[in-house]
Motif scaffolding. Structure first.
Motif, PDB file in Angstrom:
ATOM      1  N   GLY A  48      18.904  69.606 123.325  1.00 62.91           N
ATOM      2  CA  GLY A  48      19.438  70.061 122.047  1.00 62.91           C
ATOM      3  C   GLY A  48      20.791  70.728 122.121  1.00 62.91           C
ATOM      4  N   TYR A  49      21.506  70.601 123.230  1.00 67.88           N
ATOM      5  CA  TYR A  49      22.832  71.220 123.337  1.00 67.88           C
ATOM      6  C   TYR A  49      23.789  70.612 122.331  1.00 67.88           C
ATOM      7  CZ  TYR A  49      27.505  72.343 125.045  1.00 67.88           C
ATOM      8  OH  TYR A  49      28.816  72.760 125.126  1.00 67.88           O
ATOM      9  N   PRO A  50      24.540  71.455 121.608  1.00 65.44           N
ATOM     10  CA  PRO A  50      24.424  72.917 121.605  1.00 65.44           C
ATOM     11  C   PRO A  50      23.456  73.390 120.522  1.00 65.44           C
ATOM     12  CG  PRO A  50      26.379  72.281 120.402  1.00 65.44           C
ATOM     13  CD  PRO A  50      25.743  70.996 120.877  1.00 65.44           C
ATOM     14  N   ASP A  51      22.809  74.508 120.758  1.00 57.86           N
ATOM     15  CA  ASP A  51      21.899  75.054 119.751  1.00 57.86           C
ATOM     16  C   ASP A  51      22.337  76.442 119.285  1.00 57.86           C
ATOM     17  OD1 ASP A  51      21.288  76.690 121.875  1.00 57.86           O
ATOM     18  OD2 ASP A  51      19.213  76.010 122.112  1.00 57.86           O
ATOM     19  N   ILE A 111      26.911  68.180 130.233  1.00 57.44           N
ATOM     20  CA  ILE A 111      27.583  68.970 129.204  1.00 57.44           C
ATOM     21  C   ILE A 111      29.092  68.734 129.268  1.00 57.44           C
ATOM     22  CG2 ILE A 111      28.188  71.327 128.540  1.00 57.44           C
ATOM     23  CD1 ILE A 111      25.341  72.148 129.060  1.00 57.44           C
ATOM     24  N   ILE A 112      29.633  68.673 130.490  1.00 59.87           N
ATOM     25  CA  ILE A 112      31.056  68.367 130.642  1.00 59.87           C
ATOM     26  C   ILE A 112      31.362  67.022 129.996  1.00 59.87           C
ATOM     27  CG2 ILE A 112      32.912  67.857 132.291  1.00 59.87           C
ATOM     28  CD1 ILE A 112      32.147  70.784 132.304  1.00 59.87           C
ATOM     29  N   GLU A 113      30.494  66.050 130.221  1.00 55.75           N
ATOM     30  CA  GLU A 113      30.688  64.714 129.644  1.00 55.75           C
ATOM     31  C   GLU A 113      30.646  64.756 128.120  1.00 55.75           C
ATOM     32  OE1 GLU A 113      28.538  60.303 129.603  1.00 55.75           O
ATOM     33  OE2 GLU A 113      27.874  61.832 131.033  1.00 55.75           O
ATOM     34  N   ARG A 114      29.685  65.505 127.589  1.00 53.97           N
ATOM     35  CA  ARG A 114      29.563  65.614 126.127  1.00 53.97           C
ATOM     36  C   ARG A 114      30.815  66.243 125.528  1.00 53.97           C
ATOM     37  NH1 ARG A 114      25.870  67.087 121.874  1.00 53.97           N
ATOM     38  NH2 ARG A 114      27.043  66.501 120.001  1.00 53.97           N
ATOM     39  N   LEU A 115      31.258  67.333 126.119  1.00 50.80           N
ATOM     40  CA  LEU A 115      32.446  68.022 125.622  1.00 50.80           C
ATOM     41  C   LEU A 115      33.683  67.138 125.746  1.00 50.80           C
ATOM     42  CD1 LEU A 115      31.753  71.549 127.136  1.00 50.80           C
ATOM     43  CD2 LEU A 115      31.783  70.977 124.697  1.00 50.80           C
ATOM     44  N   ASN A 116      33.816  66.450 126.887  1.00 53.89           N
ATOM     45  CA  ASN A 116      34.964  65.569 127.082  1.00 53.89           C
ATOM     46  C   ASN A 116      34.986  64.482 126.015  1.00 53.89           C
ATOM     47  OD1 ASN A 116      35.918  62.773 128.345  1.00 53.89           O
ATOM     48  ND2 ASN A 116      37.142  64.393 129.273  1.00 53.89           N
ATOM     49  N   ALA A 157      35.505  74.699 132.103  1.00 55.70           N
ATOM     50  CA  ALA A 157      34.232  75.410 132.004  1.00 55.70           C
ATOM     51  C   ALA A 157      33.972  76.096 133.337  1.00 55.70           C
ATOM     52  CB  ALA A 157      33.101  74.422 131.689  1.00 55.70           C
ATOM     53  N   PRO A 158      33.166  77.160 133.342  1.00 55.94           N
ATOM     54  CA  PRO A 158      32.840  77.805 134.623  1.00 55.94           C
ATOM     55  C   PRO A 158      32.173  76.821 135.575  1.00 55.94           C
ATOM     56  CG  PRO A 158      32.191  79.203 132.783  1.00 55.94           C
ATOM     57  CD  PRO A 158      32.555  77.870 132.200  1.00 55.94           C
ATOM     58  N   ALA A 159      32.455  76.952 136.860  1.00 58.18           N
ATOM     59  CA  ALA A 159      31.821  76.104 137.866  1.00 58.18           C
ATOM     60  C   ALA A 159      30.310  76.228 137.753  1.00 58.18           C
ATOM     61  CB  ALA A 159      32.275  76.519 139.264  1.00 58.18           C
ATOM     62  N   GLY A 160      29.636  75.106 137.895  1.00 56.88           N
ATOM     63  CA  GLY A 160      28.186  75.110 137.766  1.00 56.88           C
ATOM     64  C   GLY A 160      27.710  74.600 136.424  1.00 56.88           C
TER      65      GLY A 160
END
Length: 331
Positions: free
Chosen positions: A31-34, A272-277, A264-267
Motif C-alpha cells: 500500500g505504499y504510500p499510506d 520504492i525507488i522504482e515507484r518514485l522514479n 533517498a536514505p540508503a536502505g
C-alpha cells in the motif's frame, strides 16, 4: 512433442505472469504510500531548488495519492539538510531534493560532515540541468565579462559576490572563475536567498541559478554578464556563455551546469525507488512541467536512478580536485 511444447509454453506464461504479479506487489510495498511523504530541502525558501521542489511536490502528491511536504533545512552550504536526510528512516517517506553542489562539493569543504554521499544515499532520479548566470547589481560599473575583469584588475578585492553558503556551487564556481581570470573577489556567504540584496545593491555579484535570475533580469532589476554551460539560454538569447569570453572556462566542469535530483536514505527498498522514479520521471516528461521548467531556463531530464548515481560519483571526484586546488575548507 506437441504436448511437451504446450506444457513449456504454459510454464513460460505462468512464470511471466508470476513475475508480473510479484513486481506489482513489490511496487505497491503493502500500500505504499499510506501516509504523507516528506522531502528535505537543504536550501532556503525562494531559491532555485525550492522553486523546482515545490513544482514537483504539487504534482507528485496527487500522483501518489498522499501529500508531499517540503521541509526547508538550510545551513552550512546545504550540509545541514543532507545530514538530517541521511539519518532518517529508509522507508520511502523521507526523501532529499538536492543539487550538485550539496552532494559533490560540500562534503569536500566540510571535513566534519556526518554523511557520505556515496554510501548514505540511494539515487532516485535527476530532475533537470540548470545553468547559472553571473548577475550584477543594476548600477554596477560594468556590463560584460570583459568590463568586469578590467574593473576588478583596477580595483582588486573591491568587488564582492554572494553565495548560498560556503562550499555551495555559487561559491566554489565563482572562486574558480576568479582564479582562471586572475581577479580577486570577496566572498559573502548567505543563509537566505541572496537575490534581493543583489537587486538592492548590497552585494555586487551572484552566480545565480537561471530559475530565479531570469525573471529579475527580464524585469530590469539586475544585470546579466554571462551564463554557464556549453550553450546560450533560449530565454536570454543575447546573453553570451562564459566560454565565448574565455575558452578555458570549462562548460562541463566547475563553471558548467548544475543539476537538481532526488535521493533517498540508503536502505530504502528498490521497489520504492522504482515507484518514485517512475512517477517523478512521468511528471518531468509532461508538457506542462517541461514548459514550466524551460521557461525558467532549465533543461528537464528525468533520468534513471543509475544515471544519477554514476553522475554523482563522477562529479564528486571532479569537485574534490577543484576544492583541493582552491584550498576551500571549513573546519
Amino acid at each position: 512433442m506437441k504436448r511437451q511444447s504446450a506444457l513449456l509454453a504454459i510454464a513460460g506464461f505462468a512464470a511471466t505472469f508470476t513475475a508480473s504479479v510479484m513486481t506489482s506487489a513489490a511496487w505497491a510495498q503493502v500500500g505504499y504510500p499510506d501516509r504523507p511523504i516528506k522531502i528535505i530541502l537543504p536550501y532556503a525558501i525562494g531559491v532555485s531548488p525550492d522553486v523546482v521542489a515545490r513544482l514537483l511536490s504539487e504534482r507528485l502528491g496527487p500522483a501518489l495519492g498522499r501529500p508531499v511536504i517540503i521541509d526547508n533545512r538550510p545551513g552550512a552550504g546545504g550540509m545541514l539538510g543532507a545530514e538530517i536526510a541521511a539519518g532518517l528512516p529508509p522507508d520511502g517517506y523521507n526523501l532529499l531534493f538536492t543539487v550538485k553542489g550539496v552532494m559533490a562539493i560540500v562534503p569536500h569543504v566540510y571535513p566534519s560532515a556526518k554523511f557520505n554521499v556515496l554510501k548514505d544515499f540511494k539515487a532516485v532520479t535527476e530532475i533537470l540541468q540548470v545553468p547559472h548566470i553571473i548577475t550584477a547589481t543594476i548600477n554596477a560599473p560594468y556590463n560584460s565579462m570583459k568590463e568586469l575583469v578590467e574593473y576588478a584588475k583596477r580595483n582588486p578585492g573591491k568587488i564582492n559576490y554572494a553565495s548560498n553558503g560556503t562550499g555551495s556551487h555559487p561559491h566554489v564556481g565563482m572562486e574558480t572563475i576568479a582564479q582562471r581570470l586572475g581577479i580577486q573577489l570577496t566572498h559573502i556567504p548567505y543563509k537566505t536567498a541572496p537575490g534581493p540584496d543583489v537587486m538592492a545593491g548590497v552585494v555586487d555579484l551572484f552566480l545565480e541559478a537561471s530559475t530565479t535570475a531570469i525573471p529579475t533580469i527580464k524585469n530590469g532589476k539586475i544585470k546579466a554578464l554571462a551564463t554557464s554551460g556549453p550553450e546560450r539560454i533560449p530565454a536570454l538569447p543575447d546573453l553570451p556563455t562564459l566560454t565565448e569570453f574565455r575558452a578555458d572556462l570549462d562548460p562541463n566542469g566547475a563553471t558548467g551546469n548544475s543539476w537538481h535530483g532526488v535521493f533517498a536514505p540508503a536502505g530504502t527498498p528498490d521497489a520504492i525507488i522504482e515507484r518514485l522514479n517512475t512517477e517523478i520521471v512521468r511528471i518531468v516528461k509532461t508538457p506542462d512541467m517541461q514548459n514550466r521548467l524551460r521557461t525558467l531556463g532549465l533543461t528537464p531530464t528525468g533520468t534513471s536512478a543509475e544515471h544519477l548515481s554514476k553522475e554523482l560519483a563522477s562529479d564528486y571526484a571532479y569537485w574534490g580536485k577543484i576544492v583541493r586546488e582552491l584550498n576551500v575548507k571549513v573546519e
